[in-house]
Design a protein around this motif. Structure first.
Motif, PDB file in Angstrom:
ATOM      1  N   SER A  20     -72.603  25.228  -2.042  1.00  0.00           N
ATOM      2  CA  SER A  20     -73.917  24.608  -1.889  1.00  0.00           C
ATOM      3  C   SER A  20     -73.816  23.085  -1.920  1.00  0.00           C
ATOM      4  CB  SER A  20     -74.895  25.128  -2.948  1.00  0.00           C
ATOM      5  OG  SER A  20     -74.520  24.674  -4.222  1.00  0.00           O
ATOM      6  N   ALA A  69     -69.563  22.667   2.167  1.00  0.00           N
ATOM      7  CA  ALA A  69     -70.184  23.531   3.170  1.00  0.00           C
ATOM      8  C   ALA A  69     -69.696  23.149   4.566  1.00  0.00           C
ATOM      9  CB  ALA A  69     -71.703  23.433   3.089  1.00  0.00           C
ATOM     10  N   LYS A  70     -69.541  21.840   4.763  1.00  0.00           N
ATOM     11  CA  LYS A  70     -69.041  21.396   6.073  1.00  0.00           C
ATOM     12  C   LYS A  70     -67.637  21.919   6.310  1.00  0.00           C
ATOM     13  CE  LYS A  70     -71.653  17.238   7.022  1.00  0.00           C
ATOM     14  NZ  LYS A  70     -71.661  15.798   6.717  1.00  0.00           N
ATOM     15  N   MET A 117     -75.799  10.436  -5.104  1.00  0.00           N
ATOM     16  CA  MET A 117     -77.168  10.969  -5.038  1.00  0.00           C
ATOM     17  C   MET A 117     -77.844  10.880  -6.405  1.00  0.00           C
ATOM     18  SD  MET A 117     -77.974  12.003  -1.910  1.00  0.00           S
ATOM     19  CE  MET A 117     -79.103  13.392  -1.927  1.00  0.00           C
ATOM     20  N   PHE A 123     -78.713   7.276  -7.073  1.00  0.00           N
ATOM     21  CA  PHE A 123     -79.899   6.753  -6.386  1.00  0.00           C
ATOM     22  C   PHE A 123     -81.175   7.093  -7.148  1.00  0.00           C
ATOM     23  CE2 PHE A 123     -77.248   7.520  -2.335  1.00  0.00           C
ATOM     24  CZ  PHE A 123     -76.466   6.420  -2.648  1.00  0.00           C
ATOM     25  N   GLU A 124     -81.173   8.272  -7.735  1.00  0.00           N
ATOM     26  CA  GLU A 124     -82.332   8.625  -8.569  1.00  0.00           C
ATOM     27  C   GLU A 124     -82.475   7.618  -9.701  1.00  0.00           C
ATOM     28  OE1 GLU A 124     -83.221  12.700  -9.913  1.00  0.00           O
ATOM     29  OE2 GLU A 124     -81.527  13.324  -8.662  1.00  0.00           O
ATOM     30  N   ASP A 149     -76.480  13.564   5.432  1.00  0.00           N
ATOM     31  CA  ASP A 149     -77.665  13.419   6.279  1.00  0.00           C
ATOM     32  C   ASP A 149     -78.704  12.561   5.569  1.00  0.00           C
ATOM     33  OD1 ASP A 149     -76.642  14.971   8.263  1.00  0.00           O
ATOM     34  OD2 ASP A 149     -77.603  16.824   7.581  1.00  0.00           O
ATOM     35  N   ALA A 150     -78.767  12.742   4.268  1.00  0.00           N
ATOM     36  CA  ALA A 150     -79.774  12.040   3.479  1.00  0.00           C
ATOM     37  C   ALA A 150     -79.626  10.528   3.568  1.00  0.00           C
ATOM     38  CB  ALA A 150     -79.690  12.480   2.019  1.00  0.00           C
ATOM     39  N   LYS A 177     -79.419   8.452   5.748  1.00  0.00           N
ATOM     40  CA  LYS A 177     -80.189   7.718   6.755  1.00  0.00           C
ATOM     41  C   LYS A 177     -81.628   7.538   6.323  1.00  0.00           C
ATOM     42  CE  LYS A 177     -77.663   9.990  10.479  1.00  0.00           C
ATOM     43  NZ  LYS A 177     -77.886  11.058  11.457  1.00  0.00           N
ATOM     44  N   VAL A 178     -82.045   8.364   5.362  1.00  0.00           N
ATOM     45  CA  VAL A 178     -83.461   8.341   5.008  1.00  0.00           C
ATOM     46  C   VAL A 178     -83.703   8.029   3.543  1.00  0.00           C
ATOM     47  CG1 VAL A 178     -84.127   9.872   6.875  1.00  0.00           C
ATOM     48  CG2 VAL A 178     -83.469  10.840   4.683  1.00  0.00           C
ATOM     49  N   THR A 179     -82.677   7.544   2.861  1.00  0.00           N
ATOM     50  CA  THR A 179     -82.867   7.133   1.472  1.00  0.00           C
ATOM     51  C   THR A 179     -83.688   5.845   1.445  1.00  0.00           C
ATOM     52  OG1 THR A 179     -80.640   6.281   1.754  1.00  0.00           O
ATOM     53  CG2 THR A 179     -80.893   8.158   0.303  1.00  0.00           C
ATOM     54  N   PHE A 180     -84.210   5.531   0.272  1.00  0.00           N
ATOM     55  CA  PHE A 180     -85.039   4.323   0.121  1.00  0.00           C
ATOM     56  C   PHE A 180     -84.385   3.141   0.821  1.00  0.00           C
ATOM     57  CE2 PHE A 180     -82.598   5.303  -3.657  1.00  0.00           C
ATOM     58  CZ  PHE A 180     -81.787   4.171  -3.782  1.00  0.00           C
TER      59      PHE A 180
END
Lengths: 338, 338
Positions: free
Chosen positions: B76, B81-82, B256, B259-260, B282-283, B285-288
Motif C-alpha cells: 500500500s 506498489a509501482k 508526506m 508536509f503535514e 503523484d501528490a 504536483k498538488v501539495t501546498f
DNA sequence: TTAATTTGCTAAATCGATTAAGCTTAATTA
DNA sequence: TAATTAAGCTTAATCGATTTAGCAAATTAA
C-alpha cells in the motif's frame, strides 16, 4: 537445488510406509490409529531431515491450491493497492496466498488473466471487473468457480458482492456541498457504465432535487476510463463556465488531476470552488488545500470479501444463494469543504 | 466444477496414447515425428473439448512453476506498489506470474514468507529485504534458489542486485539545495542500517563538504522504520531549532508526514525551508507547494531485475558470477526547491 | 477355545501432466 | 531377398503428495 526431502525419503529412512508418514504429518495420528511412539519417530525424522511439503503435489492431489487470485485495474493506483494489501492480510488468516494481476480496466485483459489463473487452479477469485465483463462472470459461474465481486455490481448477473452504498455516499457528499452554500454543484465522473458510478451520480441528483436545486446537465461530466489531465481540464473549464462553485469528484484519480488544473487555472479552493473527492488519499492532508473525502472502508470490504470467498470455497452456499454486502462510507471533512 | 478435460480424456477419445497428445500439445510434433494428420486431429479435439492444461501437474512434473515471488515491505506504499506493477508487466513478457507478500519491514515476516513461497515451489524471488536479512539471503544461495535483490544491497553477501546510485542521488539533491542558497541543510532519514540509506546520507555529506559547508550532526536525523508523524515532527522541530533552511527527505513517506507538520507549524515552503524528497509521488504536483523529487527509474529497475532473474532461472550464470546493476536517478524540480 | 473386534500398519491407486525407452510397420539400402 | 533405417506410435516410470481398502497380529468377547 539441494533436493528437498520427501515423504518417501522419510518413509524409507524409517522403514515404514509413505501412507503412515503422510498421516502423521497431517495430524491424523489419532484418527488413523498410529501409535504415539511411531508418531514421535516420524515427527522427529521429519524435523531432522528438514522436511518441507511440496504444495504442488499436495494441490494436485487434493484439488486445492490454497491460492486466491485478485484481479484489479492497476495495483499502482493507491485505491487498488490498499485492496491488495488488506486482501492479502485477510487471506493469510485463512492460510491462503494471493496472486494478482492488473486488467487495466479492459475486459480483454481481464478475461485473459482469468484464463491464466484458472489454468493455475486457483481456488477462487476476488474481482474488480471492468465494464462489460458480465459474460466472463457468467462463465465463471457455469464452471462453478468461486468468486466475489468487490467495489462493483453488475445488475444482469447475480453474484456475491461487497460494495459500499454508493448512492448514499454521493447523496451525503452533495448535501455537504449544499450546506456550504454552494448553489452550482458539479459532479465529475468516470466509467459511468458502471453501476457503482451511476449510483454516485444518482445520489448527487437526489440531494439536489431534495433541496430544490435544479440538476443542470452542463454540470454533470462523464469521462472515459482512459482520461488524462486534458480531459479533466476541459471538464473543469466547462463546469466553471456554467458557474460551478462546488465539485464532487467520483474518484481520487480524477480529483488529483483536477487539483493540478485548479493550480494552473488559479482557482482557489474552497473560496471559488468547494471540493469533495471519493477515496481518501494520504495526499489529501498535504494538498494546497486539504481535501474533504468519502472514505471507503477498504479493510472491512476486504474482510467481507475474503470471508465470503472462503465460505464459497468450502461449498457452504446453496445454489443461487448470494450475499450482497453493502457497507457504509465515512467522511472526512477538510478545508476544501468544511 | 464441471471437470476440465485432461490429456487422458483426449487420448481416449482419439484412441491414441497420452504421450502422443502431450507431444502435440507442446508443439513437439516435428521433433517427435507425429504425422501432420494426427497432429491436426489432436489439436482439433483439444479445442473441441476445451482442453486447458493443469499447471499444477505440469509444474510438479517439470519442476518449474512459472511463478516468481515478490516480497516487499508494504504494497500500500506507492513506491512498492509501482514495483509490483512493473515487475508484473515484465514477468508477463516471459509468461511468468507474480505472487507477492508484504514483510512490513521485519525480518521475521520476511523469513516466514520466503518459507511459504519456497514450499510453493516458486521459480525465483525478487526481494526488497528488510534490515538484518543477510542470513536468509545466504540460506537461499545455499539452497540454490534464484533471487535478485532490488533497491537494496547487503555488503556482507554478494548477490545479484539492482539499485540506484544512492550516493549520487543524495549528492545531487543536496547540491541543488545548496544552489538555492541554503546554508543549513538538514537530512531526515530512516532505516539507516540499510546501505541504501547510508549512501544517501554519504552523498549529502560529500556535497556539503565539497562546498565547504560544515556537516552538523544536529541536522542529520535518523528515524526508525516504525516512524509516525510525531517522530517526524520532533525531528523537524529539532532541525528548525538548529536553523535549518533546507531539508532532504530520504523517503516519500517521511516527506508526506513532514508536509503535514509544516502546515501545522506554519512553516512556509520554500521561503522558510526548501525541500527535496526521494521518490516522486503523484501528490507532489498538488501539495501546498509542489515538491521537488528524486525520481527513481522503477520501470527500468523492474526490467533489469526480471531479466536477471530469468537468466538465473535458466541457469545461465556461473558460480559466484553476479550482476550488480546501478541505475542513475532523475530529478524533477518544483517550487519547493527550484 | 474359537470367533469377533481392535490395533497398527501397508499396498496401491490417484491427481494430470512429461519423457526416456522401446516396439511395429513401412521404406530404403545392400 | 535380407538387413538397415526411418516413421509413427506406445509403454510405463515419474514428479510428491493423499487416501481407500485391506491385512496380520493382538486383544477381547462368547
Amino acid at each position: 537445488m539441494s533436493k528437498n526431502s520427501t515423504i518417501k525419503d522419510i518413509a524409507e529412512r524409517l522403514g515404514v510406509s509413505k501412507a503412515l508418514v503422510s498421516f502423521v504429518l497431517n495430524g491424523k495420528s489419532e484418527e488413523k490409529r498410529i501409535s504415539e511412539k511411531m508418531t514421535k519417530k516420524v515427527l522427529d525424522m521429519a524435523k531432522k531431515m528438514n522436511y518441507k511439503p511440496n504444495y504442488l503435489a499436495k494441490s494436485l492431489r487434493t484439488g486445492k491450491s490454497h491460492t486466491i487470485a485478485l484481479i484489479i485495474a492497476d495495483i499502482s493506483n493507491p485505491f487498488f493497492a490498499k485492496f491488495a494489501r488488506y486482501i492479502e492480510i485477510e487471506a493469510s488468516t485463512y492460510r491462503y496466498k494471493v496472486i494478482f494481476a492488473n486488467s487495466d480496466e479492459t475486459k480483454e485483459k481481464f478475461a485473459a488473466e482469468l484464463e491464466v489463473f484458472k489454468n493455475r487452479q486457483v481456488d477462487g477469485f476476488i474481482l474488480i471487473p471492468p465494464i462489460g465483463s458480465e459474460d466472463e462472470l457468467v462463465k465463471l459461474q457455469k464452471e462453478k468457480i468461486p468468486f466475489v465481486v468487490v467495489d462493483r455490481l453488475f445488475k444482469s448477473v447475480s453474484t456475491h458482492t461487497v460494495t459500499i452504498n454508493n448512492f448514499q455516499a454521493g447523496y451525503e457528499a452533495t448535501l455537504r456541498l449544499l450546506q456550504n452554500n454552494r448553489k452550482n454543484i458539479a459532479i465529475i465522473n468516470v466509467n459511468n457504465q458502471l453501476f457503482t458510478m451511476q449510483q454516485r451520480v444518482k445520489g448527487y441528483r437526489k440531494a439536489l432535487l431534495q433541496n430544490s436545486v435544479d440538476v443542470k446537465s452542463g454540470l454533470i461530466k462523464h469521462l472515459k476510463f482512459s482520461h488524462d489531465k486534458n480531459s479533466v481540464l476541459k471538464a473543469i473549464q466547462q463546469v466553471i463556465q456554467q458557474g460551478a462553485d462546488g465539485i464532487l469528484f467520483t474518484t481520487s484519480k480524477l480529483a488529483m488531476l483536477g487539483f493540478e488544473c485548479f493550480s494552473e487555472l488559479g482557482v482557489n479552493i474552497p473560496k471559488d470552488i468547494a471540493v469533495i473527492s471519493f477515496d481518501d488519499m494520504d495526499a489529501y492532508k498535504v494538498t494546497f488545500t486539504p481535501i474533504s473525502a468519502v472514505v471507503q472502508p477498504i479493510a472491512n470490504m476486504s474482510k467481507e470479501a475474503v470471508r465470503i470467498l472462503m465460505k464459497m470455497i468450502e461449498g457452504k452456499y446453496g445454489k443461487g444463494e448470494y450475499e450482497n454486502i453493502m457497507l457504509d462510507v465515512e467522511f472526512v471533512y477538510r478545508a476544501s469543504c468544511l
